[in-house]
Enzyme design. Structure first.
Site, PDB file in Angstrom:
ATOM      1  N   LYS A 127       0.824  -1.214   0.000  1.00 36.65           N
ATOM      2  CA  LYS A 127       0.000   0.000   0.000  1.00 36.65           C
ATOM      3  C   LYS A 127       0.860   1.267   0.000  1.00 36.65           C
ATOM      4  CE  LYS A 127      -3.950  -2.249   2.284  1.00 36.65           C
ATOM      5  NZ  LYS A 127      -4.942  -2.135   3.387  1.00 36.65           N
ATOM      6  N   TYR A 147     -12.682  -1.647  -3.337  1.00 42.07           N
ATOM      7  CA  TYR A 147     -13.134  -1.735  -1.948  1.00 42.07           C
ATOM      8  C   TYR A 147     -14.651  -1.556  -1.816  1.00 42.07           C
ATOM      9  CZ  TYR A 147      -8.364  -1.852  -0.039  1.00 42.07           C
ATOM     10  OH  TYR A 147      -7.078  -2.214   0.302  1.00 42.07           O
ATOM     11  N   ASN A 197      -2.001   0.179   6.851  1.00 37.60           N
ATOM     12  CA  ASN A 197      -1.480  -1.095   7.363  1.00 37.60           C
ATOM     13  C   ASN A 197      -0.619  -1.870   6.364  1.00 37.60           C
ATOM     14  OD1 ASN A 197      -3.511  -1.936   5.727  1.00 37.60           O
ATOM     15  ND2 ASN A 197      -4.757  -2.893   7.312  1.00 37.60           N
ATOM     16  N   HIS A 254      -2.172  -5.425   1.533  1.00 37.91           N
ATOM     17  CA  HIS A 254      -3.468  -6.086   1.359  1.00 37.91           C
ATOM     18  C   HIS A 254      -3.219  -7.568   1.131  1.00 37.91           C
ATOM     19  CE1 HIS A 254      -7.508  -6.954  -0.170  1.00 37.91           C
ATOM     20  NE2 HIS A 254      -6.911  -7.674  -1.114  1.00 37.91           N
ATOM     21  N   GLU A 262      -9.897 -10.215  -7.460  1.00 39.94           N
ATOM     22  CA  GLU A 262      -8.968  -9.098  -7.258  1.00 39.94           C
ATOM     23  C   GLU A 262      -7.790  -9.176  -8.233  1.00 39.94           C
ATOM     24  OE1 GLU A 262     -10.112  -8.667  -2.514  1.00 39.94           O
ATOM     25  OE2 GLU A 262      -8.109  -9.380  -3.063  1.00 39.94           O
TER      26      GLU A 262
HETATM   27  N1  UDP Z   1      -9.597  -0.203   7.397  1.00 43.23           N
HETATM   28  C1  UDP Z   1      -9.656   1.014   8.057  1.00 43.23           C
HETATM   29  N2  UDP Z   1     -10.303   1.068   9.273  1.00 43.23           N
HETATM   30  C2  UDP Z   1     -10.892  -0.015   9.838  1.00 43.23           C
HETATM   31  C3  UDP Z   1     -10.844  -1.241   9.151  1.00 43.23           C
HETATM   32  C4  UDP Z   1     -10.190  -1.305   7.935  1.00 43.23           C
HETATM   33  O1  UDP Z   1      -9.138   2.008   7.567  1.00 43.23           O
HETATM   34  O2  UDP Z   1     -11.460   0.095  10.937  1.00 43.23           O
HETATM   35  C5  UDP Z   1      -8.911  -0.283   6.078  1.00 43.23           C
HETATM   36  C6  UDP Z   1      -7.550  -0.993   6.189  1.00 43.23           C
HETATM   37  O3  UDP Z   1      -6.648  -0.377   5.271  1.00 43.23           O
HETATM   38  C7  UDP Z   1      -7.918  -2.406   5.793  1.00 43.23           C
HETATM   39  C8  UDP Z   1      -8.945  -2.141   4.682  1.00 43.23           C
HETATM   40  O4  UDP Z   1      -9.709  -1.035   5.167  1.00 43.23           O
HETATM   41  O5  UDP Z   1      -6.800  -3.130   5.347  1.00 43.23           O
HETATM   42  C9  UDP Z   1      -9.866  -3.292   4.385  1.00 43.23           C
HETATM   43  O6  UDP Z   1     -10.464  -3.735   5.595  1.00 43.23           O
HETATM   44  P1  UDP Z   1     -10.626  -5.274   5.933  1.00 43.23           P
HETATM   45  O7  UDP Z   1     -11.539  -5.377   7.110  1.00 43.23           O
HETATM   46  O8  UDP Z   1     -10.989  -6.028   4.689  1.00 43.23           O
HETATM   47  O9  UDP Z   1      -9.171  -5.685   6.432  1.00 43.23           O
HETATM   48  P2  UDP Z   1      -8.032  -6.591   5.739  1.00 43.23           P
HETATM   49  O10 UDP Z   1      -8.714  -7.668   4.974  1.00 43.23           O
HETATM   50  O11 UDP Z   1      -7.221  -5.660   4.857  1.00 43.23           O
HETATM   51  O12 UDP Z   1      -7.215  -7.120   6.885  1.00 43.23           O
HETATM   52 MG    MG Z   2     -10.214  -7.571   3.562  1.00 42.14          MG
END
Ligand code: UDP
Ligand code: MG
Length: 140
Positions: A11, A51, A114, A117, A128
């Protein structure tokens, strides 16, 4: 049977902070083989589509702003049990909850920025990967 491919993005935060090399090294030493890779910047339209599942979540606008603010590295990775093993390698969404040694523990700032992905299912890995790469861009 679990599939053998997953999709990832390094990212914008991790690219900005110079972490492309170390993250790719972790991915490689964990046994993943790169079958597609490119360095691009997502448009707002791309990010909103990618997203879309999160469109009603309170963090959606912030997520789109973050994911479009600079370049990313996207890739398709191959390994037995790829989706599950890659999620283990990256760690929890919130880096404060991520296990020691995981990519998010090492390189992520917070739950939003974070670092990486990782697809959450074989079906989403396929969707994806196809969103980011044409057939000609994928090694087979
Ligand atoms: N995210 C965020 N706040 C939150 C949860 C998620 O900004 O409270 C963002 C973060 O970058 C995350 C992405 O949205 O990686 C997608 O969320 P998901 O729950 O799918 O998490 P992931 O699969 O990436 O662990
Ligand atoms: Mg996710």
């Amino acid at each position: 049977m679990a599939g053998n491919r997953t999709f990832t993005m390094i990212k914008p935060d991790a690219v900005e902070n110079g972490h492309i090399g170390p993250i790719l090294a972790k991915i490689s030493s964990a046994g993943f083989r790169i079958v597609a890779m490119k360095f691009t910047q997502l448009s707002r339209r791309d990010a909103r589509e990618f997203y879309a599942i999160h469109k009603d979540r309170p963090f959606f606008n912030e997520l789109i702003q973050f994911m479009t603010r600079g370049p990313i590295v996207s890739a398709i990775l191959e390994k037995d049990n790829a989706v599950e093993d890659f999620r283990a390698l990256i760690g929890s969404t919130n880096p404060q909850e991520a296990a020691e040694g995981t990519i998010r523990k090492l390189y992520a700032k917070d739950i939003g920025e974070n670092a990486v992905h990782g697809s959450d299912s074989d079906e989403n890995a396929s969707i994806e990967g196809a969103f980011h790469f044409s057939g000609r861009e994928i090694y087979s």
